[in-house]
Design an enzyme around this catalytic site. Structure first.
Site: not given
Ligand SMILES: Cc1c2[nH]c(c1CCC(=O)O)Cc1[nH]c(c(CCC(=O)O)c1C)Cc1[nH]c(c(CCC(=O)O)c1C)Cc1[nH]c(c(C)c1CCC(=O)O)C2
Length: 359
Positions: A42, A46, A55, A91, A169
């Site tokens: 990550r 944000r 974004r 994602d 999920y």
């Molecule tokens: C469980 C999981 C998800 N997504 C992901 C996982 C596995 C990794 C982990 O355990 O954290 C994987 C993921 N998601 C994202 C990345 C990309 C790049 C990176 O790691 O920098 C990766 C590798 C972008 C993202 N994926 C997400 C964001 C945030 C989106 C935003 O800007 O609102 C990003 C940058 C959204 C996301 N997507 C998911 C969640 C739980 C969330 C957070 C929701 C929130 O708290 O708002 C599912």
């Protein structure tokens, strides 16, 4: 569009021969004199003001299908922090969306499905993983080609979600603390579970393969929630499908990282799913992991994300210890024990990377 992206030159061999990629492949001895390698789960997202700006007005899953935007967001932390790899901005839910499942990512909540999987009929109705799906992956290939071209000598890490985490999920319909419905399905209806998990392995595996074929130099399988399982359950109902997902890139000769939070009680099983590198969260001591895993296995991790909010003195002391302990592994890449929290001060990460590179 003026640039014929699909005609970009093939990925630089320097990226595939970088110290970070060699370390992930367990070939750390070849680059022992080079500075430690570091990236952060990550690292894009944000915590960066430039991410929030890029974004604005575009939903999460929509942005993942816009190749120029994906490239820009993937490069942001590389430019700012000087980390040794980009992690593809996407994602674990993107393959579901491309397969036609009604899914969104709600800000502050996470993935939400309009129709959670609740019956055999829901599993029967899953779309086939066929040429139509593989064609739908084109924006992903395009984004990887553009990104690897810009990264030049730095590697891009591709990724996908593991069947258990993605399926949880799908079954729960939204983020869940204990994944009770999913874990119940495994034992109550093992054949139905197997069909669902194999379907996720296929869509996620194809997504992973598309990234490597388009230029990614390493991959990470995220099984973020696997730590909620006993080792025996993991081996019986999860490992075969995680292996099936990783099998999609086994012939492509890129290192494979496998990571789950709280999986310290079953590191060997995590490795047996087909990893060259085992990702560690902050609770697993690096020496314990090295001792437990077969010789030649690399490790990644494992700075506690809480240290990003602690004193610099405490943070640097931990980072130095992690680098020192990692030197005894076949390969070690520094990372956090889980993703960068959105509240992180980006300067803290930039300074941490500089400190790690001085070790
Ligand atoms: C469980 C999981 C998800 N997504 C992901 C996982 C596995 C990794 C982990 O355990 O954290 C994987 C993921 N998601 C994202 C990345 C990309 C790049 C990176 O790691 O920098 C990766 C590798 C972008 C993202 N994926 C997400 C964001 C945030 C989106 C935003 O800007 O609102 C990003 C940058 C959204 C996301 N997507 C998911 C969640 C739980 C969330 C957070 C929701 C929130 O708290 O708002 C599912």
């Amino acid at each position: 569009m003026s640039t014929p992206h699909s005609e970009l030159p093939p990925v630089s061999s320097a990226a595939r021969e970088s110290a970070l990629v060699k370390r992930l492949a367990g070939r750390g001895a070849e680059v022992a004199s080079e500075p430690p390698s570091v990236w952060f789960m990550r690292q894009a997202g944000r915590s960066l003001p430039e991410y929030r700006k890029a974004r604005e007005g575009t939903s999460m899953l929509e942005s993942c299908l816009m190749p120029e935007l994906v490239t820009e967001i993937t490069l942001q932390p590389v430019r700012r922090h000087k980390v040794d790899a980009g992690i593809f901005f996407s994602d674990i839910m993107v393959p579901l969306k491309l397969a036609g499942i009604d899914v969104s990512i709600e800000p502050g909540t996470g993935p939400v499905l309009t129709h959670p999987i609740r019956s055999k009929a829901d599993i029967d109705a899953l779309p086939p993983v066929d040429d139509v799906y593989r064609a739908a992956l084109e924006p992903i290939r395009e984004a990887v080609r553009l990104t690897t071209h810009e990264l030049d000598k730095k590697p891009l890490i591709g990724f996908c979600g593991a069947p258990f985490t993605v399926a949880s999920y799908m079954v729960e319909g939204r983020p869940s603390r204990d994944h009770l419905r999913t874990r119940a399905l495994m034992t109550a209806e093992p054949e139905l579970w197997a069909r669902l998990a194999q379907w996720v392995a296929d869509i996620s595996g194809e997504f992973l393969r598309a990234q490597v074929e388009a230029g990614a130099s390493a991959v990470q399988l995220f099984d973020s929630w696997a730590g909620s399982l006993a080792e025996a359950t993991y081996r019986a109902h999860v490992l075969p499908f995680s292996r099936a997902a990783l099998d999609y890139v086994r012939d492509l000769d890129v290192p494979r990282i496998h990571f789950g939070v709280g999986t310290g009680h079953m590191l060997s099983a995590i490795h047996e799913a087909g990893a060259t590198t085992v990702g560690l969260d902050h609770r697993t001591p690096i020496p314990t992991a090295i001792e437990t895993l077969p010789a030649g296995t690399a490790v990644q991790g494992n700075l506690d994300p809480a240290l990003l909010f602690s004193s610099e003195e405490a943070r640097f002391a931990e980072a130095a210890r992690i680098v020192r302990e990692g030197r005894t592994a076949a390969g070690h890449v520094v990372n956090l024990g889980h993703g960068v929290p959105p509240e992180t001060d980006p300067q803290v990460l930039t300074d941490l990377v500089a400190f790690i590179h001085e070790q």
